[in-house]
Design an enzyme around this catalytic site. Structure first.
Site, PDB file in Angstrom:
ATOM      1  N   LYS A 275     -23.795 -57.156 -45.269  1.00 36.67           N
ATOM      2  CA  LYS A 275     -23.399 -55.765 -45.524  1.00 36.67           C
ATOM      3  C   LYS A 275     -24.232 -55.159 -46.662  1.00 36.67           C
ATOM      4  O   LYS A 275     -24.323 -53.962 -46.797  1.00 36.67           O
ATOM      5  CB  LYS A 275     -21.914 -55.710 -45.909  1.00 36.67           C
ATOM      6  CG  LYS A 275     -20.982 -56.183 -44.824  1.00 36.67           C
ATOM      7  CD  LYS A 275     -20.162 -55.001 -44.281  1.00 36.67           C
ATOM      8  CE  LYS A 275     -19.554 -55.292 -42.941  1.00 36.67           C
ATOM      9  NZ  LYS A 275     -18.539 -56.319 -42.969  1.00 36.67           N
ATOM     10  N   ARG A 276     -24.771 -56.027 -47.517  1.00 36.54           N
ATOM     11  CA  ARG A 276     -25.536 -55.527 -48.657  1.00 36.54           C
ATOM     12  C   ARG A 276     -27.030 -55.729 -48.425  1.00 36.54           C
ATOM     13  O   ARG A 276     -27.806 -55.663 -49.370  1.00 36.54           O
ATOM     14  CB  ARG A 276     -25.127 -56.308 -49.916  1.00 36.54           C
ATOM     15  CG  ARG A 276     -23.640 -56.387 -50.196  1.00 36.54           C
ATOM     16  CD  ARG A 276     -23.201 -55.327 -51.179  1.00 36.54           C
ATOM     17  NE  ARG A 276     -24.121 -55.217 -52.284  1.00 36.54           N
ATOM     18  CZ  ARG A 276     -24.014 -55.908 -53.407  1.00 36.54           C
ATOM     19  NH1 ARG A 276     -23.021 -56.732 -53.568  1.00 36.54           N
ATOM     20  NH2 ARG A 276     -24.893 -55.756 -54.371  1.00 36.54           N
TER      21      ARG A 276
END
Ligand code: GLU
Length: 504
Positions: A275-276
């Site tokens: 997600k990052r």
């Protein structure tokens, strides 16, 4: 049941290998460190037990799959040294024109094979066409989720599949659903132990958008069978797919491979790394472009979730092939710690011989520096001990080749003043102009002890580098040479008291 870690070491000559693993990346983005770690563990497991490691490109998502991402997968695996086995299986197309690239599977070339199995399930009444409209399903999803349930298909089309079934093929918007038997699915995971899922929770899943468009859970099951995969080692994010795949295997009369689900890779704040991904840029492409050595990346990836059981941290790929063991994989998430990668980066750069290092960093060196080969060699020799990546040199070594612009005030040591800086530099200049050879350092140091180290060495170092931080002044002189050193000190003195302009 035979545990994966108990698999005996096989004779290399055996025709059908008892261990066959695979990496099955989707070419929908640049090759991520998570996929690279999965590839590494599959590779190591196959090597450890004399087995084979297969590459399968899972490109069934036509919209998101791109050739440049497939190229990136190949390049990344090659760069990491994770050579896959060229499969001898029938139906394995020669999917590349480049003779140097081993053959691999591409799902988009296997539509006919999937179709055969889809038809089998339909004919046996184990799958059915579903004509529920998207809007209808969406409304059901919202209603179920609002009531705190996970979406599960109502089974509307299953009930009348026998009546409509195959005759409704021509209707638009039909998908193929698998009649999921309602039961508890139990399997042994090599890392997590006994895992149990209740299939009632997920209901009848869609396995194909049409006969020519099979979906992930279905293609994986067919391929793992056809490619004789014995051990499925993959990310924990696939854990929920496993019971679906096991039920499909049973429906098709296939074997059930061994499973091992690897712990997630987390960002330092424990959020999910994928997600990052943009923030951290955790792709192999980016690590390669940032100048990390592949040996460092492999060693770093190996310890993301695995440990040898003692404090040892440095492992080459060949050593990992001997030591790797699924039993030593942790269950909890593994933190992606870039400082740790830097540490490995520095270790492997320091180990390189000068010529090896120079060759590997050549592409990262600005062309203009290459015109000054003697300074270049000496600068590499000096900077090697500080480098974590091959690119660090470009950032650190510019001042050897061209003195950067800097303010005169920088020449002044702490609470000292410009006049003192000028006097000390003038004296050092005299020493430099007189001394040839090794006497220089001794004489400057004698002077520095007398007048104060900071007051002598600081302005000298700034004059030579133009920088707040740099290697020491004598190291710099060794790289740039005495003549250039003298010119730079003169330049500093001109900054302090510029020569008077000629009078007209
Ligand atoms: N194609 C899947 C992915 O890229 C992997 C599937 C699997 O390992 O079963 O995540």
């Amino acid at each position: 049941m035979l545990g994966m870690s108990d698999v005996p070491i096989l004779m290399k000559s055996s025709v059908k290998k008892e261990v066959r693993t695979r990496i099955a990346p989707s070419p929908t983005g640049f090759f991520h460190v998570g996929t690279a770690r999965t590839a590494l563990f599959n590779y190591l497991y196959a090597k450890r037990y004399g087995g084979e490691f297969i590459l399968r490109i899972e490109d069934t998502d036509k919209e998101r799959s791109k050739p440049e991402y497939e190229e990136d997968i190949i390049r990344s695996l090659e760069w990491l040294g994770l050579e896959w086995d060229s499969d001898q299986h029938e139906g394995h197309e020669q999917n590349t024109n480049n003779a140097n690239i081993s053959r691999f599977y591409r799902q988009s070339e296997r539509t006919e094979i999937y179709k055969k199995y889809l038809e089998k399930l339909l004919n046996e009444g184990k799958a059915y066409y579903c004509c529920c409209a998207k809007e209808e399903l969406e409304a059901q999803r919202i209603s179920q989720e609002t009531n705190g349930h996970i979406f599960k298909y109502s089974g509307k089309c299953r009930q009348d599949a026998d009546i409509r079934g195959l005759q409704r093929r021509s209707t638009q918007n039909l998908v193929i659903r698998f009649k999921v038997p309602e039961k508890k699915v139990l399997f042994h995971d090599e890392i997590r132990g006994k895992v149990e899922f209740d299939s009632e929770l997920f209901g009848d899943i869609v396995i194909a958008k049409s006969l020519d468009e099979p979906l992930y859970n279905f293609t994986v099951v067919v391929d793992d069978e056809e490619m004789e995969i014995t051990h499925v080692i993959r990310g924990e994010d696939h854990l929920g797919n496993t019971p679906k795949q096991i039920l499909l295997q049973a429906a098709l009369g296939f074997r059930e491979p061994h499973y091992a689900h690897l712990p997630l890779i987390l960002a330092p704040d424990r959020s999910k790394l994928s997600k990052r991904a943009e923030e951290i840029d955790a792709t192999i492409k980016s690590l390669r472009e940032r100048g990390y050595l592949p040996e460092a990346v492999v060693n770093f990836l190996a310890l993301l979730g695995w440990s040898p059981g003692d404090n040892r941290e440095i492992f080459s790929l060949e050593e990992l092939e001997k030591f790797f063991d699924l039993k030593k994989i942790q269950k909890g998430g593994a933190i992606f710690n870039i400082q740790k990668l830097d540490w490995f980066g520095a270790h492997y750069i320091q180990k390189l011989k000068f010529e090896e290092l120079k060759e590997k960093m050549w592409e990262f060196i600005p062309d203009i520096w290459k015109k000054n080969p003697e300074v270049l060699d000496r600068a590499i020799g000096l900077e090697q001990e500080r480098m974590k990546t091959l690119r660090d040199f470009e950032e650190a070594a510019g001042f050897f080749f061209e003195l950067p612009e800097y303010p005169a005030e920088r020449l002044v040591w702490k609470n000292s003043d410009m006049e003192t800086a000028r006097k000390r530099l003038e004296h050092v200049l005299d020493i430099m102009e007189e001394s040839l050879g090794d006497g220089l350092e001794t004489r400057v140091m004698e002077y520095a002890e007398k007048e104060g180290r900071g007051d002598v060495l600081w302005p000298l170092r700034v004059a030579l580098s133009g920088l707040e931080k740099s290697p020491g002044p004598f190291q710099i002189i060794k790289v740039i040479g005495r003549e250039e050193g003298i010119q730079r000190i003169k330049h500093a003195l001109n900054k302090i008291s510029p020569p008077e302009a000629d009078q007209p």
